[in-house]
Scaffold this active site. Structure first.
Site, mmCIF file in Angstrom:
data_model
loop_
_atom_site.group_PDB
_atom_site.id
_atom_site.type_symbol
_atom_site.label_atom_id
_atom_site.label_comp_id
_atom_site.label_asym_id
_atom_site.label_seq_id
_atom_site.Cartn_x
_atom_site.Cartn_y
_atom_site.Cartn_z
ATOM 1 N N GLY A 1 73.843 19.634 -8.754
ATOM 2 C CA GLY A 1 74.703 18.824 -9.608
ATOM 3 C C GLY A 1 75.053 17.520 -8.924
ATOM 4 N N GLY A 2 76.205 17.506 -8.251
ATOM 5 C CA GLY A 2 76.725 16.280 -7.630
ATOM 6 C C GLY A 2 75.704 15.508 -6.812
ATOM 7 C CD1 TRP B 1 70.921 14.153 -12.974
ATOM 8 C CD2 TRP B 1 70.742 12.506 -14.477
ATOM 9 N NE1 TRP B 1 69.862 13.358 -12.607
ATOM 10 C CE2 TRP B 1 69.728 12.336 -13.517
ATOM 11 C CE3 TRP B 1 70.820 11.586 -15.525
ATOM 12 C CZ2 TRP B 1 68.801 11.283 -13.566
ATOM 13 C CZ3 TRP B 1 69.911 10.541 -15.588
ATOM 14 C CH2 TRP B 1 68.915 10.388 -14.615
ATOM 15 C CE LYS B 2 77.125 20.479 -12.867
ATOM 16 N NZ LYS B 2 78.132 21.245 -12.176
ATOM 17 N N GLY C 1 80.472 22.465 -7.585
ATOM 18 C CA GLY C 1 81.319 21.278 -7.552
ATOM 19 C C GLY C 1 82.503 21.378 -6.614
HETATM 20 P P1 PGA Z 1 77.004 21.139 -7.848
HETATM 21 O O1 PGA Z 1 76.552 21.692 -9.302
HETATM 22 O O2 PGA Z 1 75.731 20.908 -7.072
HETATM 23 O O3 PGA Z 1 77.742 19.874 -8.150
HETATM 24 O O4 PGA Z 1 77.854 22.177 -7.243
HETATM 25 C C1 PGA Z 1 75.492 22.586 -9.437
HETATM 26 C C2 PGA Z 1 75.383 23.010 -10.866
HETATM 27 O O5 PGA Z 1 76.418 23.233 -11.507
HETATM 28 O O6 PGA Z 1 74.260 23.141 -11.402
#
Ligand code: PGA
Length: 274
Positions: A256-257, A32-33, A195
């Site tokens: 991530g996203g 989720w960052k 990202g």
């Molecule tokens: P992303 O991020 O799917 O948004 O590219 C992946 C990650 O950094 O773990």
């Protein structure tokens, strides 16, 4: 060993390799960052938990890694659903004067099962070297957590033809000495794909994953290497997941996203081969 040799090595024993790939249950991990407040973090966790429960006997493992302060709330929200909870980083020491840091021991004590270390955003934003990442990975394993060790090349490194060299160096420099198939997961995340909406092609991903598997065999032995999960990360989404997850050396995703929307996160998971 050049890329072609690595691929040949990897594709060498087809039936055994297929068996190994089947034995490695896919891990679908959400990073989720630094996103989410209490309300939306809880809602997202609840939705992920409900979907996993509804899916019944899922053929993949599911993990969410919220920001530190949300960990207890998310653990409470997903309790009993089968969704695991991890953190996005840990300190290399068990305790002490380390303002702002969190120990792997505390994460374990809270109920986390996993922790991510060496994400490219940590390597870039916090100057984390392979040695630091390795020390964190050792601490995580010592605390009884499964560590997800991230590696990946930048676009400049790829353009300079250094992709395999960089990933090999990061892998061997960051892997904990005590790595086993059950306490360590590798995540290959090309920095240029994180990202950006730009995903590695299946060929680009498989080339690096096959090298990782070959290096794991050389370092840890065939059995451990065959059992260890190697995830792909970098703009994985419901559209591209199926093709990536079908590759022989890709054992899941670090997302991530697309992990911030329960529907998309699930669509990625459901793209896992049955
Ligand atoms: P992303 O991020 O799917 O948004 O590219 C992946 C990650 O950094 O773990």
């Amino acid at each position: 060993m050049g890329p072609a040799a690595v691929l040949t090595h990897s594709y060498g024993k087809k039936s055994g390799r297929e068996k190994d790939a089947m034995a490695r249950r896919k891990l679908i991990a959400g990073n989720w960052k630094m996103n989410g407040l209490r309300a939306d973090g809880t809602a997202l966790a609840a939705s992920v938990a409900a979907r996993l429960k509804a899916a019944g006997q899922a053929r993949y493992d599911m993990l969410v890694c919220p920001p530190f302060p949300l960990v207890p709330l998310v653990l409470e929200t997903v309790a009993g659903s089968g969704v695991s909870v991890g953190a996005q980083d840990c300190h290399m020491q068990v305790k002490g004067a380390h303002t702002g840091d969190t120990s792997a021991t505390l994460l374990k004590d809270l109920g986390c099962s996993h922790v991510i270390v060496g994400h490219s955003e940590r390597r870039t934003d916090h100057g984390e070297t392979d040695a630091i990442v390795k020390a964190k990975a050792e601490a995580a394993v010592a605390a009884g957590l499964v560590v997800i060790v991230c590696i990946g090349e930048t676009l400049d490194e790829r353009d300079a033809g250094k992709t395999l060299e960089i990933n090999r160096r990061q892998l061997l420099g960051s892997l904990p000495d005590a790595a086993t198939a059950s306490n360590t997961v590798i995540a290959y995340e090309p920095v240029w794909a994180i990202g950006t909406g730009r995903t590695a092609t299946p060929e680009q991903a498989q080339e690096v994953h096959a090298m990782i598997r070959a290096e794991l065999v050389a370092k840890l032995g065939q059995e451990t290497a065959d059992g260890m999960r190697v995830l792909y990360g970098g703009s994985m989404n419901p559209k591209n997941a199926k093709e990536l997850l079908a590759l022989p050396d890709i054992d899941g995703g670090l997302i991530g996203g697309a992990s911030l929307k329960a529907e998309d996160f699930f669509a990625v998971a459901e793209g896992s081969p049955s």
